[in-house]
Design an enzyme around this catalytic site. Sequence first.
Site, short mmCIF file in Angstrom:
data_model
loop_
_atom_site.label_atom_id
_atom_site.label_comp_id
_atom_site.label_asym_id
_atom_site.label_seq_id
_atom_site.Cartn_x
_atom_site.Cartn_y
_atom_site.Cartn_z
N ASP A 191 0.86 -1.16 0.00
CA ASP A 191 0.00 0.00 0.00
C ASP A 191 0.91 1.23 0.00
O ASP A 191 2.13 1.11 0.17
CB ASP A 191 -0.89 -0.05 1.25
CG ASP A 191 -1.70 1.21 1.45
OD1 ASP A 191 -2.38 1.63 0.50
OD2 ASP A 191 -1.64 1.79 2.55
N ASP B 187 -0.25 5.19 1.01
CA ASP B 187 -0.56 6.14 2.08
C ASP B 187 -0.55 5.47 3.44
O ASP B 187 -1.22 4.46 3.66
CB ASP B 187 -1.93 6.79 1.85
CG ASP B 187 -1.92 7.77 0.69
OD1 ASP B 187 -0.95 8.55 0.57
OD2 ASP B 187 -2.88 7.76 -0.11
#
Length: 317
Positions: A63, A65
Amino acid sequence: MVYHIPWIYTQVRSILAVWQHLSRTEISELTKSSVLMRERGKVKETIQAMQRAGVGRLHVISDFDMTLTRFAYNGKRVPTTHNILDNRLLVDEECARSMRELLNTYYPIEIDASLTTEEKLPLMVEWWTKVHQLLIQQGIRKDMLAQAVKESGSMLRDGHKVFFDCLAEHQIPLLIFSAGVGDVLEELIRQNRVFHPNVHIISNYMDFDLDGVLRAFRGQLIHTFNKREGALTHAAHLKELQGRSNVLLLGDSLGDLTMADGVSEPQNILTIGFLNDQVEERKESYINSFDIVLVKDETMDIPNAILRFITSSRDDK
């Protein structure tokens, strides 16, 4: 005159050999108090299996953020790729206020441990759709994105350069699967000078017209809890991942655990979860879901230590 006593020499040599073996097969960083594991033995076995298989079998799925980027710095939240767009170069005050209101409404839902994924799904679609509509209405200019990123204060985690450079050096593919804004994400990586050829990104990308003005978002909407669909439709077709059946997966949400669902015939998958917020409320579910949980750790120390072990020469073991 030097006297050799064979049985003492042999015993000392054996003890030294055992000590050297143990010191080389243990990852000291995993003993930090911020590291939680439900099955420590399983984690060790998986890491050793990945090391034996070699770097040619490994790829990393992450991922972006609050996983590759910091969650906070000096007690202040670090902006996500969507939050970076909250800049007067790009949007007006009314739009910025609306985006913050949406964040305050929907983010608590996203991390609410009492709600099921099925309950969260329609609300996440609602959130992302509203934000994208607001941004489109602003007519954001492509040529202003770089300056907005530069002014944002967004930061990759400490140790990010070691992480990106290690993967590039060993030609290990890094697949970044983000529910953020791909154009902003790319610019942030580029400004940190770690956008290497082995980096592949699946995200929400802006669609600009010939004048460089935002008119739409391209393709399927990607949010926190539908990454499995993206993994099956996009990641599974990346030729760079073929034959790489070992996966190091990094995320900060339980929804990130589905990012490896597109891997063909996986052998070993090691999952690392960054628990950034509401620790006590979510600790149990994270420990039961991720192999390794990192509590309020703003660094890449653990992923880097694991990669260092996996990429080390087997002849040194």
